[in-house]
Design a protein around this motif. Structure first.
Motif, PDB file in Angstrom:
ATOM      1  N   TYR A 117       0.856  -1.184   0.000  1.00 20.47           N
ATOM      2  CA  TYR A 117       0.000   0.000   0.000  1.00 20.47           C
ATOM      3  C   TYR A 117       0.904   1.249   0.000  1.00 20.47           C
ATOM      4  CZ  TYR A 117      -3.948  -2.975   1.334  1.00 20.47           C
ATOM      5  OH  TYR A 117      -4.918  -3.938   1.366  1.00 20.47           O
ATOM      6  N   TYR A 118       0.320   2.370  -0.479  1.00 13.48           N
ATOM      7  CA  TYR A 118       1.011   3.663  -0.400  1.00 13.48           C
ATOM      8  C   TYR A 118       0.110   4.660   0.318  1.00 13.48           C
ATOM      9  CZ  TYR A 118       4.523   1.969  -3.637  1.00 13.48           C
ATOM     10  OH  TYR A 118       5.534   1.257  -4.216  1.00 13.48           O
ATOM     11  N   MET A 119       0.735   5.368   1.237  1.00 12.49           N
ATOM     12  CA  MET A 119      -0.007   6.410   1.947  1.00 12.49           C
ATOM     13  C   MET A 119       0.605   7.771   1.578  1.00 12.49           C
ATOM     14  SD  MET A 119      -0.922   6.895   5.977  1.00 12.49           S
ATOM     15  CE  MET A 119       0.749   7.166   6.488  1.00 12.49           C
ATOM     16  N   ALA A 120      -0.244   8.607   0.983  1.00  6.36           N
ATOM     17  CA  ALA A 120       0.175   9.973   0.614  1.00  6.36           C
ATOM     18  C   ALA A 120      -0.352  10.961   1.636  1.00  6.36           C
ATOM     19  CB  ALA A 120      -0.336  10.320  -0.776  1.00  6.36           C
ATOM     20  N   MET A 121       0.523  11.889   2.068  1.00 12.42           N
ATOM     21  CA  MET A 121       0.130  12.940   3.009  1.00 12.42           C
ATOM     22  C   MET A 121       0.465  14.291   2.352  1.00 12.42           C
ATOM     23  SD  MET A 121       1.432  11.278   6.600  1.00 12.42           S
ATOM     24  CE  MET A 121       0.293  12.214   7.581  1.00 12.42           C
ATOM     25  N   ALA A 122      -0.508  15.219   2.408  1.00 14.19           N
ATOM     26  CA  ALA A 122      -0.337  16.507   1.715  1.00 14.19           C
ATOM     27  C   ALA A 122      -0.880  17.647   2.570  1.00 14.19           C
ATOM     28  CB  ALA A 122      -1.035  16.503   0.361  1.00 14.19           C
ATOM     29  N   ARG A 123      -0.274  18.808   2.381  1.00 15.13           N
ATOM     30  CA  ARG A 123      -0.721  20.026   3.097  1.00 15.13           C
ATOM     31  C   ARG A 123      -0.740  21.199   2.122  1.00 15.13           C
ATOM     32  NH1 ARG A 123       2.117  24.069   5.632  1.00 15.13           N
ATOM     33  NH2 ARG A 123       4.084  22.907   5.371  1.00 15.13           N
ATOM     34  N   ASP A 124      -1.790  22.019   2.182  1.00 19.01           N
ATOM     35  CA  ASP A 124      -1.928  23.184   1.283  1.00 19.01           C
ATOM     36  C   ASP A 124      -0.895  24.268   1.676  1.00 19.01           C
ATOM     37  OD1 ASP A 124      -2.652  25.263  -0.333  1.00 19.01           O
ATOM     38  OD2 ASP A 124      -4.778  25.270   0.234  1.00 19.01           O
ATOM     39  N   VAL A 125       0.014  24.555   0.743  1.00 15.08           N
ATOM     40  CA  VAL A 125       1.039  25.588   0.984  1.00 15.08           C
ATOM     41  C   VAL A 125       0.928  26.694  -0.068  1.00 15.08           C
ATOM     42  CG1 VAL A 125       2.655  24.064   2.173  1.00 15.08           C
ATOM     43  CG2 VAL A 125       2.733  24.254  -0.342  1.00 15.08           C
ATOM     44  N   SER A 126      -0.258  26.906  -0.613  1.00 14.77           N
ATOM     45  CA  SER A 126      -0.428  27.932  -1.662  1.00 14.77           C
ATOM     46  C   SER A 126      -0.030  29.312  -1.153  1.00 14.77           C
ATOM     47  CB  SER A 126      -1.879  27.951  -2.148  1.00 14.77           C
ATOM     48  OG  SER A 126      -2.219  26.727  -2.731  1.00 14.77           O
ATOM     49  N   ASP A 127      -0.450  29.622   0.080  1.00 13.73           N
ATOM     50  CA  ASP A 127      -0.113  30.950   0.630  1.00 13.73           C
ATOM     51  C   ASP A 127       1.388  31.092   0.826  1.00 13.73           C
ATOM     52  OD1 ASP A 127      -2.765  31.592   0.639  1.00 13.73           O
ATOM     53  OD2 ASP A 127      -3.066  31.167   2.771  1.00 13.73           O
ATOM     54  N   GLU A 128       2.046  30.024   1.277  1.00 16.11           N
ATOM     55  CA  GLU A 128       3.491  30.080   1.488  1.00 16.11           C
ATOM     56  C   GLU A 128       4.225  30.256   0.161  1.00 16.11           C
ATOM     57  OE1 GLU A 128       4.770  26.735   3.752  1.00 16.11           O
ATOM     58  OE2 GLU A 128       3.016  26.851   5.083  1.00 16.11           O
ATOM     59  N   VAL A 129       3.763  29.485  -0.859  1.00 14.25           N
ATOM     60  CA  VAL A 129       4.403  29.590  -2.162  1.00 14.25           C
ATOM     61  C   VAL A 129       4.213  30.996  -2.740  1.00 14.25           C
ATOM     62  CG1 VAL A 129       4.344  28.770  -4.559  1.00 14.25           C
ATOM     63  CG2 VAL A 129       4.263  27.142  -2.665  1.00 14.25           C
ATOM     64  N   ALA A 130       2.981  31.541  -2.570  1.00 17.80           N
ATOM     65  CA  ALA A 130       2.716  32.893  -3.076  1.00 17.80           C
ATOM     66  C   ALA A 130       3.581  33.930  -2.358  1.00 17.80           C
ATOM     67  CB  ALA A 130       1.232  33.227  -2.904  1.00 17.80           C
ATOM     68  N   ALA A 131       3.710  33.748  -1.031  1.00 14.60           N
ATOM     69  CA  ALA A 131       4.533  34.686  -0.275  1.00 14.60           C
ATOM     70  C   ALA A 131       5.998  34.586  -0.686  1.00 14.60           C
ATOM     71  CB  ALA A 131       4.382  34.438   1.231  1.00 14.60           C
ATOM     72  N   ARG A 132       6.430  33.319  -0.902  1.00 12.73           N
ATOM     73  CA  ARG A 132       7.809  33.109  -1.318  1.00 12.73           C
ATOM     74  C   ARG A 132       8.079  33.723  -2.697  1.00 12.73           C
ATOM     75  NH1 ARG A 132       7.946  28.039  -0.188  1.00 12.73           N
ATOM     76  NH2 ARG A 132       7.819  27.174  -2.300  1.00 12.73           N
ATOM     77  N   GLU A 133       7.082  33.582  -3.575  1.00  9.73           N
ATOM     78  CA  GLU A 133       7.227  34.164  -4.909  1.00  9.73           C
ATOM     79  C   GLU A 133       7.243  35.691  -4.850  1.00  9.73           C
ATOM     80  OE1 GLU A 133       7.489  34.428  -9.121  1.00  9.73           O
ATOM     81  OE2 GLU A 133       8.051  32.940  -7.600  1.00  9.73           O
ATOM     82  N   GLN A 134       6.391  36.214  -3.958  1.00  7.55           N
ATOM     83  CA  GLN A 134       6.375  37.666  -3.788  1.00  7.55           C
ATOM     84  C   GLN A 134       7.724  38.163  -3.270  1.00  7.55           C
ATOM     85  OE1 GLN A 134       3.484  39.092  -0.980  1.00  7.55           O
ATOM     86  NE2 GLN A 134       3.652  41.214  -1.652  1.00  7.55           N
TER      87      GLN A 134
END
Length: 809
Positions: A117-134
């Motif tokens: 089996y494979y267990m995938a774990m994910a977290r929304d980092v859209s705000d972090e990526v946007a801040a990093r890009e800014q």
């Protein structure tokens, strides 16, 4: 509790924990089907559990990874090593609604009884990526802006600088990061005050703006306008300081250049020295450039200024082999005044900075040329008689000085002559007719006198004629010619006048250089006293008059020692509001033997005998004593001015005498003004100038009396701490009828006002004179003369003030 029990309990807890975690969790079986999809995953992908459970996992992957993902999973199931399992990576996922989000994604392999089996774990980092890009874009912008940026920590250490800073200063990042911001400033002593102020401002941890110097890698100093902005965290605590710099090096150079050139314009440099100084200053700013200045004299273009490297002989066409650019100098009314020529070496570019320096230089050069024109015009007015245009006494003295200095004079004759009974014509026919008569006589004289003769009008109706290399025989002939000039009747306004001259002659070497003018005048006055209409050499008869003067000088000495002199006070009134400006103290002498002796006569005698020092000190003491008496009795006097001779200023302890009298009579210095004639200023040396400054330091005023009648220069005037100018009565007598005199009066007033001085007009006797003074723009002038009051005895001043206040003009 037994270990088996613990493991069994953990198994019961695990799935509820995965259900409730904020991390999106997805479990995939050996056939890549989704078997677990927690609420956090539903929120991340915007799919419901029912929509995805049992579906292939590829529906959760972005299209770009769907194919490759299946291959990677299959290989990994078959035993290949995966680079993805156990690692975190950011992926851009696509939600069910098509919206893309960034998530940090990790994949874990789970082996359950041989089933993978494979267990995938994910977290929304859209705000972090946007801040990093800014932040990335912001850093990109900062690093590519033309303005240098420096980031400091709270101890003012440099954390980072942008590319603009390193490019401008030549300093590398490793050279300066970690150092204190203050280390950027030059260490030379002249910058210490700026460095100390910059340090204080940094420690305030607040916004500020300041001009600062920065040491560059090559040792040069650049100037920046620095703006510091504090950066705080969410709690308001200071985290950093950002220093934004704007290069003002050239702006500062231009400001310093303008200041230097303006200082040159108000200095005592000659016109040619001014031109040279401007050229040198231009070359100091524009490297690889030579400057030349030219001015127009008529239609001819003449060299005005050059530096030692310019080579002005090359002319305005420039230096061969060099690039040349020319700026035309024009006045505000478009009058062509000159040219500025810049010659550039091959590697020098005529950029915008160069053009700006040249434009500013052209403007300042026009100011310099206009100032020179005005100076020459005023000098001409000052050195000539306003009515006749003849040289005045100053020019006469200057001519005789030059004559004896520049040539070997073997003999010389001086003729002093005047029109007999001229006062009767003046009184009966008025100034206008009298002036016409004088002009006509000047025209006659100029038409017959030989070239090389020097004719001047020194005062009123007195003319002086100087003839070099003139013996006794020629002197007699010239005197006879003068008589013939006067013989022809003059017709003016329908009236016929018969004119005669009283002529006195002194001859060098029989008379000494110093006796030439006085001897001729004594002989003339003797002729006048005996009826006029003849000529006479200075002789024993005039010598008898000199002996009589010696007796009078002795009487004057006794009068000074015996306190027989007195002071009278003439009011001075402000023209704009009729308030009392002050009083002039005038010395008077009534001799038991000679009666009322005119001031000009006994003051001249005091100068000749050396009693002028005692006379001057008596006048100051008496004026101070009288002011103290008025003050004690409640009489308000703003100030009193007293006249001193140039000889008084040669006394080394004059300042201490004045200081002692002010202290003795409890008077402030500004209640006393010292007057000295303009011509006396020529005798001032460095020691006298020092004493004058010491007197001025007591807050005592300094007034130039009879301004415009002497031979002083404007540069001489700027070098004295003068507070007041007095326009001579001779100008006031004439300026109603002579436009040139009116121009001169206006010019003198303008000079005084522009230099922060008071201007007093002496001898104002009529309302017409007062109104004309106001009309020509001199309403701020101070008026002194019979129009307001004759000189008053001291005991009449309080009553006059009371009467004046009740019946103000």
């Amino acid at each position: 509790m037994k270990p088996v029990k613990i493991i069994k309990d953990a198994g019961h807890i695990l799935f509820p924990a995965l259900e409730q975690t904020i991390i999106a969790v997805v479990l995939v079986d050996e056939k890549n089907r989704i078997v677990f999809f927690n609420p956090a995953a539903e929120k991340l992908w915007q799919f419901s559990r029912e929509e995805v459970v049992g579906q292939d996992m590829k529906i959760l992957l972005p299209p770009s990874l769907q194919y490759n993902h299946k291959v990677w999973i299959q290989r990994h199931r078959e035993g290949a090593e995966s680079r993805v399992v156990g690692m975190n990576r950011e992926l851009q996922l696509e939600r069910s609604d098509g919206k893309k989000v960034w998530a940090v994604f990790s994949l874990s392999k789970v082996d359950v009884n041989g089933r993978i089996y494979y267990m995938a774990m994910a977290r929304d980092v859209s705000d972090e990526v946007a801040a990093r890009e800014q932040n990335r874009l912001l850093l990109l912008a900062v690093n590519h802006t033309v303005h240098p940026i420096i980031v400091l920590d709270i101890q003012h250490h440099i954390l980072q600088v942008n590319k603009a800073f390193t490019t401008l200063t030549g300093l590398s990042v490793p050279d300066i990061v970690g150092k204190k911001a203050m280390a950027l400033l030059p260490v030379q002593k002249k910058y210490k005050n700026i460095s100390d102020r910059f340090t204080r401002l940094l420690k305030q941890n607040d916004w500020f703006q300041e001009d600062i110097p920065v040491s560059c890698a090559d040792g040069a100093v650049m100037w920046f306008s620095a703006q510091i902005d504090p950066v705080s965290d969410g709690d308001g605590k200071l985290r950093n300081q950002v220093l934004a710099l704007t290069d003002i090096t050239r702006e500062r150079e231009i400001r310093e250049y303008e200041k230097d050139i303006l200082a040159i314009l108000i200095s005592s440099l000659s016109m040619m020295e001014t031109g040279d100084a401007i050229c040198r200053r231009i070359e100091s700013l524009i490297h690889g450039c030579t400057a030349l200045l030219y001015f127009y004299s008529g239609e001819q273009l003449l060299l005005w200024g050059e530096s030692s490297s310019s080579g002005g002989h090359n002319g305005p066409q420039g230096i061969q082999g060099k690039k040349r650019k020319t700026w035309t100098l024009r006045s505000y009314n478009n009058q062509l005044m000159g040219k500025l020529v810049l010659n550039f070496s091959d590697d020098t570019q005529a950029d915008l900075y160069t053009a700006r320096i040249a434009d500013i230089s052209a403007h300042l050069c026009v100011l310099a040329l206009e100032q020179e024109e005005k100076r020459q015009q005023i000098e001409r007015l000052i050195q000539t008689d306003a009515l006749t245009g003849l040289p005045n006494r100053s020019s006469l003295n200057h001519y005789i000085d030059r004559l004896f200095e520049s040539t070997s004079v073997s003999q010389l004759s001086t003729f002093s002559f005047c029109i007999d009974n001229f006062s009767e014509i003046n009184d009966s026919m008025g100034y206008a007719v009298a002036d016409q008569l004088l002009l006509l006589m000047v025209i006659r004289l100029q038409s017959v006198l030989e070239p090389g003769y020097f004719l001047s009008r020194t005062e009123g109706i007195q003319f002086i004629l100087v003839v070099p290399e003139c013996d006794i025989i020629l002197s007699s002939k010239i005197a006879q010619d003068l008589e013939k000039i006067a013989e022809k009747p003059v017709v003016l306004g329908g009236n016929t006048f018969s004119i005669t001259f009283s002529i006195g002659i002194s001859h060098y070497p029989e008379c000494s250089r110093d006796e030439l003018l006085s001897g001729a005048k004594m002989a003339m006055e003797h002729v006048r006293a005996t009826g006029g209409n003849r000529w006479q050499f200075f002789n024993h008869e005039t010598d008898r008059m000199v002996r009589e003067r010696i007796l009078m000088k002795r009487a004057l000495k006794e009068a000074i020692e015996g306190n027989e002199l007195r002071l009278e006070y003439q009011p001075q009134i402000c023209a704009d509001d009729n308030t009392v400006y002050g009083f002039e103290a005038l010395a008077r002498w009534h001799s038991p033997s000679y009666g009322e002796v005119p001031p000009y006569k006994f003051i001249t005698m005091a100068e000749e005998t050396g009693d002028i020092k005692a006379l001057g000190e008596w006048v100051i003491r008496e004026a101070c004593r009288q002011m103290a008496e008025w003050k004690l009795s409640g009489v308000r006097i703003h100030s009193v001015s007293v006249n001193l001779s140039a000889l008084n200023f040669r006394c080394p302890y004059l300042p201490s005498v004045i200081a002692g009298l002010l202290k003795e009579y409890h008077l402030p210095g500004n209640m006393l003004t010292i007057e000295i004639t303009e011509s006396a200023m020529l005798e001032f040396d460095s020691g006298i100038l020092k004493r004058i400054q010491e007197i001025r330091d007591l807050d005592v005023g300094l007034s130039i009396d009879d301004f415009g009648t002497g031979y002083s220069s404007l540069s001489r005037l700027t070098g004295l701490p003068v507070t007041e100018l007095k326009i001579d009565k001779s100008f006031i007598d004439r300026f109603q009828y002579d436009e040139k005199v009116a121009v001169l009066v206006k010019a003198i007033t303008g000079i005084g006002r522009s230099m922060g001085m008071s201007v007093v007009a002496e001898g104002v006797e009529t309302k017409d004179q007062l109104e004309l003074l106001k009309k020509i723009g001199t309403s701020e002038i101070v008026i002194q003369g019979y129009y307001f009051s004759r000189p008053l005895p001291a005991d009449m001043v309080p009553d006059w003030l009371t009467l004046y206040a009740e019946n103000e003009f």
